[in-house]
Enzyme design. Structure first.
Site, PDB file in Angstrom:
ATOM      1  N   GLU A   1     -15.428  17.932  67.662  1.00  0.00           N
ATOM      2  CA  GLU A   1     -14.225  17.595  68.425  1.00  0.00           C
ATOM      3  C   GLU A   1     -13.830  16.148  68.137  1.00  0.00           C
ATOM      4  O   GLU A   1     -14.395  15.223  68.737  1.00  0.00           O
ATOM      5  CB  GLU A   1     -14.493  17.738  69.922  1.00  0.00           C
ATOM      6  CG  GLU A   1     -14.882  19.123  70.349  1.00  0.00           C
ATOM      7  CD  GLU A   1     -14.565  19.356  71.822  1.00  0.00           C
ATOM      8  OE1 GLU A   1     -13.787  20.251  72.106  1.00  0.00           O
ATOM      9  OE2 GLU A   1     -15.086  18.619  72.669  1.00  0.00           O
TER      10      GLU A   1
ATOM     11  N   SER B   1      -7.135  20.110  71.204  1.00  0.00           N
ATOM     12  CA  SER B   1      -5.743  20.584  71.181  1.00  0.00           C
ATOM     13  C   SER B   1      -5.550  21.934  70.482  1.00  0.00           C
ATOM     14  O   SER B   1      -4.528  22.155  69.829  1.00  0.00           O
ATOM     15  CB  SER B   1      -4.826  19.520  70.579  1.00  0.00           C
ATOM     16  OG  SER B   1      -4.850  18.350  71.386  1.00  0.00           O
TER      17      SER B   1
ATOM     18  N   ASN C   1     -13.536  25.113  78.337  1.00  0.00           N
ATOM     19  CA  ASN C   1     -14.076  23.982  79.092  1.00  0.00           C
ATOM     20  C   ASN C   1     -13.021  23.574  80.122  1.00  0.00           C
ATOM     21  O   ASN C   1     -12.042  22.940  79.780  1.00  0.00           O
ATOM     22  CB  ASN C   1     -14.377  22.836  78.111  1.00  0.00           C
ATOM     23  CG  ASN C   1     -14.777  21.554  78.820  1.00  0.00           C
ATOM     24  OD1 ASN C   1     -15.098  21.570  80.015  1.00  0.00           O
ATOM     25  ND2 ASN C   1     -14.766  20.448  78.096  1.00  0.00           N
TER      26      ASN C   1
ATOM     27  N   GLU D   1     -16.029  13.097  76.506  1.00  0.00           N
ATOM     28  CA  GLU D   1     -15.656  12.472  77.788  1.00  0.00           C
ATOM     29  C   GLU D   1     -16.902  11.978  78.507  1.00  0.00           C
ATOM     30  O   GLU D   1     -16.883  10.945  79.178  1.00  0.00           O
ATOM     31  CB  GLU D   1     -14.860  13.474  78.644  1.00  0.00           C
ATOM     32  CG  GLU D   1     -13.435  13.619  78.109  1.00  0.00           C
ATOM     33  CD  GLU D   1     -12.774  14.946  78.394  1.00  0.00           C
ATOM     34  OE1 GLU D   1     -13.285  15.722  79.212  1.00  0.00           O
ATOM     35  OE2 GLU D   1     -11.724  15.204  77.762  1.00  0.00           O
TER      36      GLU D   1
ATOM     37  N   HIS E   1     -20.346  16.077  75.522  1.00  0.00           N
ATOM     38  CA  HIS E   1     -18.892  16.064  75.363  1.00  0.00           C
ATOM     39  C   HIS E   1     -18.424  14.610  75.258  1.00  0.00           C
ATOM     40  O   HIS E   1     -18.976  13.727  75.914  1.00  0.00           O
ATOM     41  CB  HIS E   1     -18.225  16.766  76.556  1.00  0.00           C
ATOM     42  CG  HIS E   1     -16.766  16.994  76.331  1.00  0.00           C
ATOM     43  ND1 HIS E   1     -15.841  16.003  76.508  1.00  0.00           N
ATOM     44  CD2 HIS E   1     -16.088  18.085  75.900  1.00  0.00           C
ATOM     45  CE1 HIS E   1     -14.634  16.489  76.209  1.00  0.00           C
ATOM     46  NE2 HIS E   1     -14.758  17.749  75.831  1.00  0.00           N
TER      47      HIS E   1
ATOM     48  N   GLY F   1      -7.137  16.678  74.248  1.00  0.00           N
ATOM     49  CA  GLY F   1      -6.178  16.501  75.340  1.00  0.00           C
ATOM     50  C   GLY F   1      -4.946  15.693  74.952  1.00  0.00           C
ATOM     51  O   GLY F   1      -4.166  15.279  75.798  1.00  0.00           O
TER      52      GLY F   1
ATOM     53  N   LYS G   1     -13.235  21.516  82.482  1.00  0.00           N
ATOM     54  CA  LYS G   1     -13.346  20.112  82.905  1.00  0.00           C
ATOM     55  C   LYS G   1     -13.283  20.027  84.438  1.00  0.00           C
ATOM     56  O   LYS G   1     -13.717  20.946  85.121  1.00  0.00           O
ATOM     57  CB  LYS G   1     -12.279  19.257  82.220  1.00  0.00           C
ATOM     58  CG  LYS G   1     -12.264  19.501  80.701  1.00  0.00           C
ATOM     59  CD  LYS G   1     -11.453  18.524  79.939  1.00  0.00           C
ATOM     60  CE  LYS G   1     -11.518  18.885  78.459  1.00  0.00           C
ATOM     61  NZ  LYS G   1     -10.932  17.896  77.593  1.00  0.00           N
TER      62      LYS G   1
HETATM   63  P1  PGA Z   1      -8.411  20.122  74.647  1.00  0.00           P
HETATM   64  O1  PGA Z   1      -9.945  19.757  74.996  1.00  0.00           O
HETATM   65  O2  PGA Z   1      -8.410  21.535  74.124  1.00  0.00           O
HETATM   66  O3  PGA Z   1      -7.679  19.972  75.953  1.00  0.00           O
HETATM   67  O4  PGA Z   1      -7.951  19.138  73.612  1.00  0.00           O
HETATM   68  C1  PGA Z   1     -11.001  20.200  74.208  1.00  0.00           C
HETATM   69  C2  PGA Z   1     -12.310  19.760  74.839  1.00  0.00           C
HETATM   70  O5  PGA Z   1     -12.334  18.712  75.462  1.00  0.00           O
HETATM   71  O6  PGA Z   1     -13.348  20.472  74.752  1.00  0.00           O
END
Ligand code: PGA
Length: 251
Positions: A166, A213, A9, A96, A94, A172, A11
């Site tokens: 998640e 992460s 992803n 976010e 997601h 992140g 983003k």
């Molecule tokens: P990350 O994000 O691996 O940077 O923690 C995972 C995601 O948002 O799908």
């Protein structure tokens, strides 16, 4: 046996030119790992160029979001018909998008239904916040997300869905959940709710990813857990070497 899947992803990162450079770097390593479903989810603006680069490979392409309607007066949105011109997959719900753009279980449900009607494979994200985790609400939050998100989706259709667990506090932040904890929530909460909505047999077939992460150095430990069928990878999917290492760890 559920076939592993690893999705990157990206983003809101990479211009078209940068996306093309990253795909060129990634492709030899990704193409070599044939036992894993590999998916790249760049921003909308790069979908067309990346889809051209992936043509003739087994690497799949996904969008990061979509509207549920096929067309209409929805300024700034992208429809399933537009996504499916290029993509086989779409990330839905997601954290976010839930956190910054007001997505909720109802809109997630509409989007999943629309993805299925349009022959797209939805990667449906669920997960709890730090506060929910610390106050013992993880089970209740994820159960609600699974039950409302999949409301009205038939047992035939659920076979086309991929779920990604998640924990929001791990996205992140560099703070991954422990592989054991992620495994317990995926098996004990996500899959248990799928079994409640459908049957044990159907729940056993749904692929459930872990995200938050995941990096080259910890991916093997996550993917060795029996309930974890791969990963949804954010930051580490932006570096070719790291992402290929993660995909290899899922094989
Ligand atoms: P990350 O994000 O691996 O940077 O923690 C995972 C995601 O948002 O799908």
């Amino acid at each position: 046996m559920r076939r592993p899947l690893v999705a990157g992803n990206w983003k809101m990162n990479k211009t078209v030119e940068q996306a093309a450079l990253l795909v060129a770097d990634l492709l030899p390593g990704l193409e070599a790992v044939r036992t894993v479903d590999r998916v790249l989810c760049p921003p909308f603006t790069s979908l067309m160029v990346v889809s051209g680069m992936l043509a003739g490979t087994e690497v799949g392409l996904g969008a990061q979001n979509m509207h549920w309607d096929e067309s209409g007066a929805f300024t700034g949105e992208v429809s399933p018909l537009m996504i499916k011109e290029f993509c086989r997959y779409v990330i839905i719900g997601h954290s976010e998008r839930r956190g910054y753009f007001g997505e909720n279980d109802e809109s997630v449900n509409l989007k999943i239904k629309s993805a299925i009607v349009n022959d797209l494979t939805p990667i449906v994200c669920v997960g709890e916040s730090l506060e929910e985790n610390e106050s013992g609400k993880t089970d209740a939050v994820i159960s609600r997300q699974v039950n409302l998100g999949l409301d009205g989706i038939s047992k035939e259709a659920v076979g086309k869905i991929i779920v990604a667990y998640e924990p929001i506090w791990a996205i992140g932040t560099g703070k991954a959940a422990s592989p054991q904890m992620a495994n317990d929530i995926i098996g004990g909460v996500v899959r248990r709710n799928l079994a409640g909505l459908y049957t044990d047999e159907i729940a056993e077939k749904v692929r459930i990813l872990y995200g938050g992460s995941v990096k080259g150095s910890n991916s093997a430990e996550f993917f060795s857990q029996p309930e974890i069928d791969g990963g949804l990878i954010g930051g580490a999917s932006l570096k070719a070497e790291d992402f290929v290492q993660i995909v290899e760890a899922a094989a």
